[in-house]
Scaffold this motif. Structure first.
Motif, PDB file in Angstrom:
ATOM      1  N   GLN A  11       0.823  -1.214   0.000  1.00 46.23           N
ATOM      2  CA  GLN A  11       0.000   0.000   0.000  1.00 46.23           C
ATOM      3  C   GLN A  11       0.860   1.269   0.000  1.00 46.23           C
ATOM      4  O   GLN A  11       0.552   2.225  -0.689  1.00 46.23           O
ATOM      5  N   ASN A  12       1.951   1.263   0.775  1.00 46.95           N
ATOM      6  CA  ASN A  12       2.754   2.469   0.986  1.00 46.95           C
ATOM      7  C   ASN A  12       4.061   2.486   0.192  1.00 46.95           C
ATOM      8  O   ASN A  12       4.656   3.539   0.035  1.00 46.95           O
ATOM      9  N   GLN A  13       4.521   1.292  -0.195  1.00 54.90           N
ATOM     10  CA  GLN A  13       5.770   1.125  -0.935  1.00 54.90           C
ATOM     11  C   GLN A  13       6.977   1.681  -0.192  1.00 54.90           C
ATOM     12  O   GLN A  13       7.886   2.262  -0.784  1.00 54.90           O
ATOM     13  N   ASP A  14       6.996   1.482   1.123  1.00 58.42           N
ATOM     14  CA  ASP A  14       8.122   1.842   1.979  1.00 58.42           C
ATOM     15  C   ASP A  14       9.258   0.851   1.686  1.00 58.42           C
ATOM     16  O   ASP A  14       9.153  -0.331   2.020  1.00 58.42           O
ATOM     17  N   LEU A  15      10.333   1.309   1.056  1.00 57.40           N
ATOM     18  CA  LEU A  15      11.399   0.401   0.626  1.00 57.40           C
ATOM     19  C   LEU A  15      12.207  -0.156   1.792  1.00 57.40           C
ATOM     20  O   LEU A  15      12.755  -1.256   1.688  1.00 57.40           O
ATOM     21  N   GLN A  20      -1.505   4.200  -1.961  1.00 58.04           N
ATOM     22  CA  GLN A  20      -1.939   5.179  -0.968  1.00 58.04           C
ATOM     23  C   GLN A  20      -1.848   6.592  -1.534  1.00 58.04           C
ATOM     24  O   GLN A  20      -2.780   7.381  -1.386  1.00 58.04           O
ATOM     25  N   ALA A  21      -0.755   6.909  -2.203  1.00 55.44           N
ATOM     26  CA  ALA A  21      -0.586   8.243  -2.778  1.00 55.44           C
ATOM     27  C   ALA A  21      -1.591   8.491  -3.894  1.00 55.44           C
ATOM     28  O   ALA A  21      -2.003   9.625  -4.123  1.00 55.44           O
ATOM     29  N   PRO A  37      -8.264   2.807  -2.360  1.00 56.49           N
ATOM     30  CA  PRO A  37      -8.626   2.245  -1.057  1.00 56.49           C
ATOM     31  C   PRO A  37      -7.880   0.948  -0.767  1.00 56.49           C
ATOM     32  O   PRO A  37      -7.532   0.211  -1.689  1.00 56.49           O
ATOM     33  N   ARG A  38      -7.663   0.712   0.484  1.00 59.83           N
ATOM     34  CA  ARG A  38      -6.974  -0.499   0.921  1.00 59.83           C
ATOM     35  C   ARG A  38      -8.003  -1.566   1.262  1.00 59.83           C
ATOM     36  O   ARG A  38      -8.965  -1.307   1.984  1.00 59.83           O
ATOM     37  N   GLN A  39      -7.780  -2.757   0.722  1.00 61.11           N
ATOM     38  CA  GLN A  39      -8.580  -3.934   1.072  1.00 61.11           C
ATOM     39  C   GLN A  39      -7.610  -5.095   1.143  1.00 61.11           C
ATOM     40  O   GLN A  39      -6.978  -5.417   0.131  1.00 61.11           O
ATOM     41  N   ASP A  40      -7.449  -5.704   2.290  1.00 58.59           N
ATOM     42  CA  ASP A  40      -6.588  -6.864   2.367  1.00 58.59           C
ATOM     43  C   ASP A  40      -7.170  -7.893   3.319  1.00 58.59           C
ATOM     44  O   ASP A  40      -7.903  -7.551   4.246  1.00 58.59           O
ATOM     45  N   GLN A  41      -6.854  -9.141   3.035  1.00 56.65           N
ATOM     46  CA  GLN A  41      -7.422 -10.246   3.807  1.00 56.65           C
ATOM     47  C   GLN A  41      -6.426 -11.399   3.828  1.00 56.65           C
ATOM     48  O   GLN A  41      -5.865 -11.757   2.788  1.00 56.65           O
ATOM     49  N   VAL A  42      -6.214 -11.960   4.999  1.00 51.94           N
ATOM     50  CA  VAL A  42      -5.459 -13.206   5.116  1.00 51.94           C
ATOM     51  C   VAL A  42      -6.479 -14.326   4.943  1.00 51.94           C
ATOM     52  O   VAL A  42      -7.384 -14.482   5.759  1.00 51.94           O
ATOM     53  N   VAL A  43      -6.355 -15.069   3.864  1.00 54.36           N
ATOM     54  CA  VAL A  43      -7.307 -16.140   3.561  1.00 54.36           C
ATOM     55  C   VAL A  43      -6.968 -17.384   4.367  1.00 54.36           C
ATOM     56  O   VAL A  43      -7.840 -18.019   4.950  1.00 54.36           O
ATOM     57  N   LEU A  48      -5.871  -9.108  -1.840  1.00 54.31           N
ATOM     58  CA  LEU A  48      -5.758  -7.680  -1.577  1.00 54.31           C
ATOM     59  C   LEU A  48      -6.067  -6.869  -2.826  1.00 54.31           C
ATOM     60  O   LEU A  48      -6.031  -7.377  -3.949  1.00 54.31           O
ATOM     61  N   ARG A  49      -6.385  -5.638  -2.576  1.00 54.82           N
ATOM     62  CA  ARG A  49      -6.545  -4.682  -3.669  1.00 54.82           C
ATOM     63  C   ARG A  49      -5.209  -4.006  -3.886  1.00 54.82           C
ATOM     64  O   ARG A  49      -4.577  -3.520  -2.945  1.00 54.82           O
ATOM     65  N   LEU A  50      -4.772  -3.959  -5.148  1.00 60.62           N
ATOM     66  CA  LEU A  50      -3.564  -3.252  -5.529  1.00 60.62           C
ATOM     67  C   LEU A  50      -3.941  -2.350  -6.689  1.00 60.62           C
ATOM     68  O   LEU A  50      -4.269  -2.839  -7.777  1.00 60.62           O
ATOM     69  N   PHE A  51      -3.968  -1.065  -6.429  1.00 63.66           N
ATOM     70  CA  PHE A  51      -4.472  -0.078  -7.380  1.00 63.66           C
ATOM     71  C   PHE A  51      -5.929  -0.425  -7.698  1.00 63.66           C
ATOM     72  O   PHE A  51      -6.732  -0.459  -6.790  1.00 63.66           O
TER      73      PHE A  51
END
Length: 123
Positions: A18-22, A62-63, A67-73, A89-92
């Motif tokens: 979501q944030n792409q924090d390297l 995020q930038a 929206p963020r959507q994530d789930q551990v299946v 998860l949602r990615l873009f």
């Protein structure tokens, strides 16, 4: 306790996408990690370095106000130091399903292999 540690680790994984924090990226993915997919008849294979460069070169979801959507299946723990996780998860604007092969090295979980699939557009 290991399941809680894996859940916390997977939250870091979702944060990275979501944030792409390297800096966090480097703590989530092992430097030997490989990523694989098959999409539209093509096989995709990316090394850690290729994936890191791709993430560094794009705007984060995020930038872009996605929206963020994530789930551990599911999480299947093979041993105290190995596990398989399936996440969605949602990615873009896409819904992705990932299988993550996890191993614990020096007391920390890392992704060693990732299979990913674009399930379709986000609703």
């Amino acid at each position: 306790m290991a399941q809680q540690n894996i859940q916390a680790f997977l939250n870091d994984y979702f944060d990275v996408l979501q944030n792409q924090d390297l800096d966090l990226f480097d703590r989530v993915f092992h430097s030997d990690c490989m990523l694989y997919s098959q999409q539209d008849g093509a096989t995709i294979r990316r090394s850690f370095a290729e994936y890191r460069q791709m993430v560094a070169g794009r705007q984060s979801p995020q930038a872009g106000d996605h929206p963020r959507q994530d789930q551990v299946v599911m999480v299947d723990q093979l041993s105290d130091t190995m596990a398989l996780a399936k996440v969605r998860l949602r990615l873009f604007d896409n819904i992705m399903v990932d299988y993550l092969n996890l191993m614990q090295v020096d007391g920390k979980w890392r992704i060693f292999a990732k299979l990913f699939y674009r399930e379709g557009p986000a609703a």
